[in-house]
Write a protein that holds these residues in place. Structure first.
Motif, PDB file in Angstrom:
ATOM      1  N   CYS A 118       9.103 -33.178  -1.010  1.00  0.00           N
ATOM      2  CA  CYS A 118       9.648 -34.266  -0.182  1.00  0.00           C
ATOM      3  C   CYS A 118       9.029 -34.253   1.208  1.00  0.00           C
ATOM      4  CB  CYS A 118      11.162 -34.121  -0.096  1.00  0.00           C
ATOM      5  SG  CYS A 118      11.984 -35.462   0.783  1.00  0.00           S
ATOM      6  N   PHE A 119       8.932 -33.063   1.804  1.00  0.00           N
ATOM      7  CA  PHE A 119       8.359 -32.959   3.143  1.00  0.00           C
ATOM      8  C   PHE A 119       6.884 -33.361   3.159  1.00  0.00           C
ATOM      9  CE2 PHE A 119      11.651 -29.462   4.130  1.00  0.00           C
ATOM     10  CZ  PHE A 119      12.572 -30.426   4.544  1.00  0.00           C
ATOM     11  N   LEU A 120       6.131 -32.922   2.147  1.00  0.00           N
ATOM     12  CA  LEU A 120       4.718 -33.286   2.075  1.00  0.00           C
ATOM     13  C   LEU A 120       4.546 -34.792   1.914  1.00  0.00           C
ATOM     14  CD1 LEU A 120       3.156 -30.470  -0.152  1.00  0.00           C
ATOM     15  CD2 LEU A 120       2.592 -30.984   2.229  1.00  0.00           C
ATOM     16  N   GLN A 121       5.357 -35.378   1.051  1.00  0.00           N
ATOM     17  CA  GLN A 121       5.285 -36.830   0.849  1.00  0.00           C
ATOM     18  C   GLN A 121       5.594 -37.577   2.133  1.00  0.00           C
ATOM     19  OE1 GLN A 121       8.361 -39.207  -1.354  1.00  0.00           O
ATOM     20  NE2 GLN A 121       6.719 -39.408  -2.867  1.00  0.00           N
ATOM     21  N   MET A 122       6.637 -37.146   2.844  1.00  0.00           N
ATOM     22  CA  MET A 122       7.011 -37.789   4.106  1.00  0.00           C
ATOM     23  C   MET A 122       5.890 -37.675   5.139  1.00  0.00           C
ATOM     24  SD  MET A 122       9.833 -36.634   6.909  1.00  0.00           S
ATOM     25  CE  MET A 122       8.745 -35.283   7.339  1.00  0.00           C
ATOM     26  N   MET A 123       5.315 -36.474   5.284  1.00  0.00           N
ATOM     27  CA  MET A 123       4.268 -36.256   6.284  1.00  0.00           C
ATOM     28  C   MET A 123       3.045 -37.123   6.027  1.00  0.00           C
ATOM     29  SD  MET A 123       4.570 -32.092   6.645  1.00  0.00           S
ATOM     30  CE  MET A 123       3.159 -31.934   7.734  1.00  0.00           C
ATOM     31  N   PHE A 124       2.584 -37.133   4.767  1.00  0.00           N
ATOM     32  CA  PHE A 124       1.397 -37.920   4.448  1.00  0.00           C
ATOM     33  C   PHE A 124       1.688 -39.416   4.514  1.00  0.00           C
ATOM     34  CE2 PHE A 124      -0.200 -33.949   2.505  1.00  0.00           C
ATOM     35  CZ  PHE A 124      -1.443 -33.925   3.110  1.00  0.00           C
ATOM     36  N   PHE A 125       2.881 -39.830   4.098  1.00  0.00           N
ATOM     37  CA  PHE A 125       3.229 -41.257   4.122  1.00  0.00           C
ATOM     38  C   PHE A 125       3.181 -41.800   5.546  1.00  0.00           C
ATOM     39  CE2 PHE A 125       6.117 -44.833   4.443  1.00  0.00           C
ATOM     40  CZ  PHE A 125       5.801 -45.584   3.330  1.00  0.00           C
ATOM     41  N   TYR A 126       3.797 -41.095   6.471  1.00  0.00           N
ATOM     42  CA  TYR A 126       3.848 -41.590   7.848  1.00  0.00           C
ATOM     43  C   TYR A 126       2.501 -41.439   8.558  1.00  0.00           C
ATOM     44  CZ  TYR A 126       8.817 -42.449   7.672  1.00  0.00           C
ATOM     45  OH  TYR A 126      10.038 -42.975   7.359  1.00  0.00           O
ATOM     46  N   SER A 151       9.321 -41.394 -11.936  1.00  0.00           N
ATOM     47  CA  SER A 151      10.777 -41.487 -11.851  1.00  0.00           C
ATOM     48  C   SER A 151      11.315 -42.677 -12.647  1.00  0.00           C
ATOM     49  CB  SER A 151      11.200 -41.605 -10.386  1.00  0.00           C
ATOM     50  OG  SER A 151      12.580 -41.860 -10.275  1.00  0.00           O
ATOM     51  N   LEU A 152      10.642 -43.815 -12.565  1.00  0.00           N
ATOM     52  CA  LEU A 152      11.079 -45.005 -13.311  1.00  0.00           C
ATOM     53  C   LEU A 152      10.933 -44.808 -14.811  1.00  0.00           C
ATOM     54  CD1 LEU A 152       9.522 -47.820 -11.087  1.00  0.00           C
ATOM     55  CD2 LEU A 152      11.971 -47.387 -11.409  1.00  0.00           C
ATOM     56  N   LEU A 153       9.891 -44.092 -15.215  1.00  0.00           N
ATOM     57  CA  LEU A 153       9.620 -43.925 -16.642  1.00  0.00           C
ATOM     58  C   LEU A 153      10.523 -42.872 -17.283  1.00  0.00           C
ATOM     59  CD1 LEU A 153       7.706 -44.899 -18.908  1.00  0.00           C
ATOM     60  CD2 LEU A 153       6.210 -42.993 -18.315  1.00  0.00           C
ATOM     61  N   THR A 154      10.768 -41.789 -16.572  1.00  0.00           N
ATOM     62  CA  THR A 154      11.505 -40.662 -17.162  1.00  0.00           C
ATOM     63  C   THR A 154      12.949 -40.552 -16.692  1.00  0.00           C
ATOM     64  OG1 THR A 154      10.810 -39.152 -15.396  1.00  0.00           O
ATOM     65  CG2 THR A 154       9.346 -39.353 -17.314  1.00  0.00           C
ATOM     66  N   GLU A 155      13.332 -41.365 -15.699  1.00  0.00           N
ATOM     67  CA  GLU A 155      14.667 -41.313 -15.088  1.00  0.00           C
ATOM     68  C   GLU A 155      14.914 -40.005 -14.333  1.00  0.00           C
ATOM     69  OE1 GLU A 155      17.972 -43.561 -17.275  1.00  0.00           O
ATOM     70  OE2 GLU A 155      16.803 -42.722 -18.934  1.00  0.00           O
ATOM     71  N   ARG A 156      13.858 -39.269 -14.042  1.00  0.00           N
ATOM     72  CA  ARG A 156      13.998 -38.048 -13.239  1.00  0.00           C
ATOM     73  C   ARG A 156      14.037 -38.443 -11.765  1.00  0.00           C
ATOM     74  NH1 ARG A 156      13.139 -32.540 -13.425  1.00  0.00           N
ATOM     75  NH2 ARG A 156      12.305 -31.600 -11.524  1.00  0.00           N
ATOM     76  N   LYS A 157      15.124 -38.166 -11.095  1.00  0.00           N
ATOM     77  CA  LYS A 157      15.345 -38.647  -9.731  1.00  0.00           C
ATOM     78  C   LYS A 157      15.169 -37.577  -8.660  1.00  0.00           C
ATOM     79  CE  LYS A 157      16.713 -42.635 -11.421  1.00  0.00           C
ATOM     80  NZ  LYS A 157      15.846 -43.826 -11.298  1.00  0.00           N
ATOM     81  N   THR A 158      14.926 -36.339  -9.038  1.00  0.00           N
ATOM     82  CA  THR A 158      14.886 -35.261  -8.050  1.00  0.00           C
ATOM     83  C   THR A 158      13.466 -34.988  -7.571  1.00  0.00           C
ATOM     84  OG1 THR A 158      14.729 -33.605  -9.815  1.00  0.00           O
ATOM     85  CG2 THR A 158      16.933 -34.157  -9.007  1.00  0.00           C
ATOM     86  N   ILE A 159      13.378 -34.479  -6.354  1.00  0.00           N
ATOM     87  CA  ILE A 159      12.105 -34.042  -5.770  1.00  0.00           C
ATOM     88  C   ILE A 159      12.379 -32.775  -4.974  1.00  0.00           C
ATOM     89  CG2 ILE A 159      12.410 -35.542  -3.736  1.00  0.00           C
ATOM     90  CD1 ILE A 159       9.349 -35.821  -3.644  1.00  0.00           C
ATOM     91  N   SER A 160      11.506 -31.803  -5.088  1.00  0.00           N
ATOM     92  CA  SER A 160      11.715 -30.524  -4.403  1.00  0.00           C
ATOM     93  C   SER A 160      11.630 -30.705  -2.894  1.00  0.00           C
ATOM     94  CB  SER A 160      10.685 -29.499  -4.869  1.00  0.00           C
ATOM     95  OG  SER A 160       9.385 -29.893  -4.451  1.00  0.00           O
ATOM     96  N   LEU A 161      12.186 -29.743  -2.175  1.00  0.00           N
ATOM     97  CA  LEU A 161      12.155 -29.790  -0.711  1.00  0.00           C
ATOM     98  C   LEU A 161      10.726 -29.826  -0.176  1.00  0.00           C
ATOM     99  CD1 LEU A 161      14.899 -29.781   0.783  1.00  0.00           C
ATOM    100  CD2 LEU A 161      14.328 -27.521   1.637  1.00  0.00           C
ATOM    101  N   PRO A 162       9.835 -28.897  -0.597  1.00  0.00           N
ATOM    102  CA  PRO A 162       8.451 -28.965  -0.109  1.00  0.00           C
ATOM    103  C   PRO A 162       7.748 -30.263  -0.506  1.00  0.00           C
ATOM    104  CG  PRO A 162       8.887 -26.819  -1.120  1.00  0.00           C
ATOM    105  CD  PRO A 162      10.047 -27.693  -1.451  1.00  0.00           C
TER     106      PRO A 162
END
Length: 305
Positions: free
Chosen positions: A93-101, A80-91
């Protein structure tokens, strides 16, 4: 007239291109050090026979956990920092949240287990090998993974099933559960209360085990007759305690509070501290400062050369 959200916008860490490039370079270096330090710990403790003790068994598992935990969000943040792409898909986002916590909770339990291991080794050295046998060590590690899953699975699954049909912008660099709750177009009061209760169990609970263990270690160290021995022990304990204090203070400041306070710029700074800074320091504080590990590292370098 509500339209279902198909992706989220993560505002990231900076709002100017120059600052994004600076942060990208900093995080690339930090991620490299995290991977280098933890892979070094894993490889050294695996190949050296005299490092096959419970302490290094826990450190090896802790290093593996840190690699996976950091990799849940760091590659997407760097992209995101390199390409300025700020979006993340719904699935995504959910996977990232689940694994992060889930992995973050597992990290807290691992830190508590390692402090308990040090307490038994220093305060009860004659019984250490009997208590910390291979079977008990494996049970402790598996318990960390299992209890973390049982605690985090209900609130995260309830969050995943929420409808999102309004704003889709999060002022963060990863998918944060408290911000997801704010973006849902239904009542999330019960989930917020459940998450708060779970966090109250996890953070103060593991902190109590860690604090009591190190407190007993300090008392034992004070009775060491040698001044040099006391100095060495306090040097090791103080380094561990600094990492623990930074990790827990930032986690508690970030999450033990009402969910509607989320989304501030200060939240991202706190998250950087416990998800990047402490992860970068952990392999060097817990492992690579150890005399035995340094000796094993030197021997491995000489052999490889």
């Amino acid at each position: 007239n509500r339209t279902a959200v198909v992706e989220f916008v993560l505002l990231g860490l900076a709002n100017s291109r120059h600052l994004e490039i600076t942060l990208f370079l900093f995080l690339v270096i930090a991620y490299f050090l995290i991977l280098l330090g933890n892979f070094s710990v894993i490889s050294i403790t695996l190949v050296n026979n005299f490092l096959q003790t419970p302490m290094y068994y826990f450190l090896r598992n802790f290093a593996l956990l840190e690699i996976i935990f950091t990799s849940t969000f760091m590659p997407s943040t760097l992209y995101s920092l390199l390409t300025e792409r700020k979006t993340i898909s719904l699935p995504g986002c959910f996977l990232q949240m689940m694994f992060f916590y889930y992995l973050g909770t597992c990290t807290l339990f691992h830190m508590a287990v390692m402090s308990l291991d040090r307490y038994i080794a220093i305060c009860h050295p004659l019984h250490y090998t009997t208590i910390m046998n291979k079977r008990f060590c494996l049970q402790l590690i598996l318990s960390c993974w299992a209890v973390s899953f049982l605690l985090m699975f209900p609130p995260t699954m309830m969050t995943v099933q929420l409808p999102f049909c309004g704003p889709n912008v999060m002022n963060h660099f990863y998918c944060d559960a408290s911000l997801l709750l704010q973006l849902s177009c239904t009542d999330t009061g019960f989930i917020e209360e459940l998450m708060f209760v779970v966090l109250i169990i996890i953070l103060p609970g593991t902190l109590t085990v860690t604090a009591v263990s190190y407190g007993c270690i300090v008392v034992t160290v004070l009775h060491i007759p040698s001044a040099a021995g006391r100095r060495k022990a306090f040097s090791t304990c103080s380094a561990h305690l600094i990492v623990v204090m930074v990790f827990y203070s930032t986690c508690i400041s970030r999450y033990i509070r009402p969910a509607q306070r989320g989304g501030q710029d200060s939240d991202k700074v706190l998250s950087l501290f416990f998800s990047v800074l402490t992860q970068m320091l952990n392999p060097y504080i817990y492992s690579l400062r150890n005399k035995q590990v340094k000796q094993a590292l030197k021997e491995s370098i000489v052999k490889f050369s």
